[in-house]
Design a protein around this motif. Structure first.
Motif, PDB file in Angstrom:
ATOM      1  N   LYS A 375       1.038  -1.033   0.007  1.00  0.00           N
ATOM      2  CA  LYS A 375      -0.252   0.047   0.078  1.00  0.00           C
ATOM      3  C   LYS A 375       0.483   1.737   0.006  1.00  0.00           C
ATOM      4  O   LYS A 375       1.481   1.230   0.616  1.00  0.00           O
ATOM      5  N   GLN A 386      -1.964   0.815  -4.282  1.00  0.00           N
ATOM      6  CA  GLN A 386      -2.049  -0.808  -3.848  1.00  0.00           C
ATOM      7  C   GLN A 386      -1.559  -1.189  -5.730  1.00  0.00           C
ATOM      8  O   GLN A 386      -1.797  -0.671  -6.289  1.00  0.00           O
ATOM      9  N   TYR A 388       1.658  -4.304  -6.270  1.00  0.00           N
ATOM     10  CA  TYR A 388       3.516  -5.318  -5.265  1.00  0.00           C
ATOM     11  C   TYR A 388       4.353  -5.038  -5.738  1.00  0.00           C
ATOM     12  O   TYR A 388       4.695  -4.231  -7.067  1.00  0.00           O
ATOM     13  N   SER A 432      -5.098   1.873  -9.060  1.00  0.00           N
ATOM     14  CA  SER A 432      -5.629   2.369  -8.068  1.00  0.00           C
ATOM     15  C   SER A 432      -6.565   3.367  -9.345  1.00  0.00           C
ATOM     16  O   SER A 432      -6.046   4.311  -9.496  1.00  0.00           O
TER      17      SER A 432
END
Length: 491
Positions: A375, A386, A388, A432
């Motif tokens: 995040k 958000q 990874y 997002s």
């Protein structure tokens, strides 16, 4: 008792991944707890899981369709090609080795144990496991030590449904020919077939269905028409990456030789005001692009050399001189720096490799891989992001002082003094909605108000309805076999 069914293909790219995702959503809507499973996948498009590993992106999409969190057990063996002859081997989410293709055959038999362990662990938590094969069982030269198709089906004791692709032609030969080359014990595991990707009136293929059923003795579960919205779901295979013709705002994406985690492009492709142009090798970067996005790569140094070989380094600098924007994500970020230092030869030849020089940062390759669901905040606007992280290497330098993301209290990314060139390690940031709208506005575009996650959910629901309409799902569920306790089966 938990049931399981395996979806295998009469060839590669027949639509197995999409069918498994649609079936997962359809059976979820019928009140079942469903788990997707693929024993072995080969893809550089990986997803980070809640339990801290990585799996193929297709299995993460299937998990979303099933309404469950992605887990490493859903894809216990993931092969990530690093060169023409070698691949990184990920087992239950963690890298164990990098091997050449000829050496993987010797390694494969040892992988059946963790594959079955993952399968049984999943099966213990659900009502139905829907298993996806890899490639085709007709590749009988790969049958010895197989863990991806019939080898797994035999070890786990699961029945098989075979999918053929009518769009590429010759579907009767695909399905009947598969039966013709299979050993009798493998052929007996196939209980039914499906014809996928039909264009036009499916009733026109009634005679073809009857011919396949007569010649094979297998029952038909239906003819599935072409699903026009498939492009709106994340692509699994690099060959599926395609540009999208949208609005006036053009984003150019050079197709790197080892492109990875290209799902970063999916939300941008869904924006009606955006045209995403995939630039193939041998073509120049377009002069009218607002943004050149350099995506992730499994082999940063090799793809940096590939980038230069196309003349894209010259095009990119001209693009910046014209006031164009550049964004590098992960490997693309590393390429934008002044240098990549790989003293241990992690990516091949050890030493210092000159970068594109558009960001004043240097990357040092380290063997440790960072895998994290993340995040963040987009610092210019404060919007939540958000995504990874999935990378090796550490990047630092003066342009890091202009970090434009804050990830869990630490700064992330780098930017040039004029703000035209940016890079970061965060994949998935364009999912997002608020960030995507703000970023496109900076490029001169307008937000469409698209809610990307809701759009994907709607497409998955439409896909499930599509399969409910054109496949006999009651018959498919009736064919599913009970999962035997793990202790009964061993190799």
């Amino acid at each position: 008792m938990t049931k399981a069914i395996m979806i295998q293909g009469a060839g590669s790219n027949v639509g197995k991944s999409m069918i498994v995702a649609g079936l997962a959503r359809a059976f979820l809507r019928r009140g079942l707890r469903v788990m997707p499973f693929k024993p072995q996948n080969m893809s550089n498009n990986a997803a980070v899981t809640l339990d801290g590993g990585e799996i193929g992106r297709a299995q993460a999409l299937q998990a979303l369709a099933a309404g469950v969190a992605p887990l490493t057990d859903m894809n216990p063996v993931l092969l990530k090609p690093e060169s023409e002859v070698g691949a990184q081997v990920i087992v239950q989410g963690k890298r164990i080795a990098t091997v050449k293709a000829r050496d993987y055959a010797a390694l494969k038999p040892s992988l059946m144990a963790p594959v079955l362990e993952s399968f049984h662990r999943l099966a213990a938590t659900c009502d139905l496991v829907i298993i996806e094969g890899a490639g085709s069982p007709a590749e009988i030269n790969l049958r010895d030590g197989d863990i991806a198709n019939m080898g797994f089906a035999e070890a786990a004791g699961v029945p098989v449904v075979l999918v053929g692709d009518i769009d590429r032609g010759g579907v009767i030969a695909q399905i009947v020919g598969t039966q013709a080359v299979l050993p009798a014990e493998d052929e007996a595991r196939i209980k039914a077939f499906v014809v996928n990707k039909f264009r036009g009136d499916p009733s026109l293929f009634d005679a073809g269905l009857a011919e396949i059923a007569t010649r094979t003795g297998w029952s038909s579960l239906g003819v599935v028409p072409w699903f026009a919205d498939a492009w709106r779901l994340p692509a699994e295979d690099v060959m599926d990456i395609a540009g999208t013709k949208g609005g006036a705002l053009k984003i150019a994406v050079p197709r790197l030789n080892r492109i990875a985690n290209f799902d970063d492009l999916d939300p941008l492709s869904s924006e009606p005001g955006v045209t995403v142009e995939i630039v193939e090798a041998g073509r120049p970067l377009p002069g009218d692009a607002a943004l050149v996005l350099i995506p992730g790569t499994k082999s940063t140094i090799a793809d940096l050399q590939f980038f230069r070989a196309q003349g894209w380094d010259i095009d990119l600098k001209a693009h910046v001189r014209r006031g164009g924007h550049v964004l590098g994500i992960c490997g693309g970020y590393q390429m934008l720096g002044t240098a990549i230092i790989d003293e241990d030869g992690i990516e091949g030849q050890a030493g210092r490799h000159e970068g594109l020089g558009l960001l004043d940062v240097v990357t040092e390759m380290k063997p440790e891989k960072r895998l994290a669901l993340t995040k963040a905040l987009y610092l210019p606007t404060g919007d939540a992001v958000q995504g990874y992280e999935i990378h090796i290497g550490q990047t630092d330098g003066p342009d890091r002082a202009r970090a434009w993301l804050q990830v869990e209290g630490r700064s992330e990314g780098a930017a040039s003094a004029d703000g035209l060139v940016r890079g970061c390690y965060l994949h998935g940031l364009f999912t997002s909605d608020a960030f995507r709208a703000a970023y496109l506005a900076e490029l001169g575009g307008e937000s469409s108000g698209l809610t990307y996650a809701a759009d994907v959910e709607a497409v998955l629901d439409a896909l499930a309805t599509h399969l409910e309409t054109h496949m006999d799902l009651d018959a498919l569920y009736a064919l599913a076999g009970d999962v035997a306790p793990a202790a009964i089966r061993s190799l």
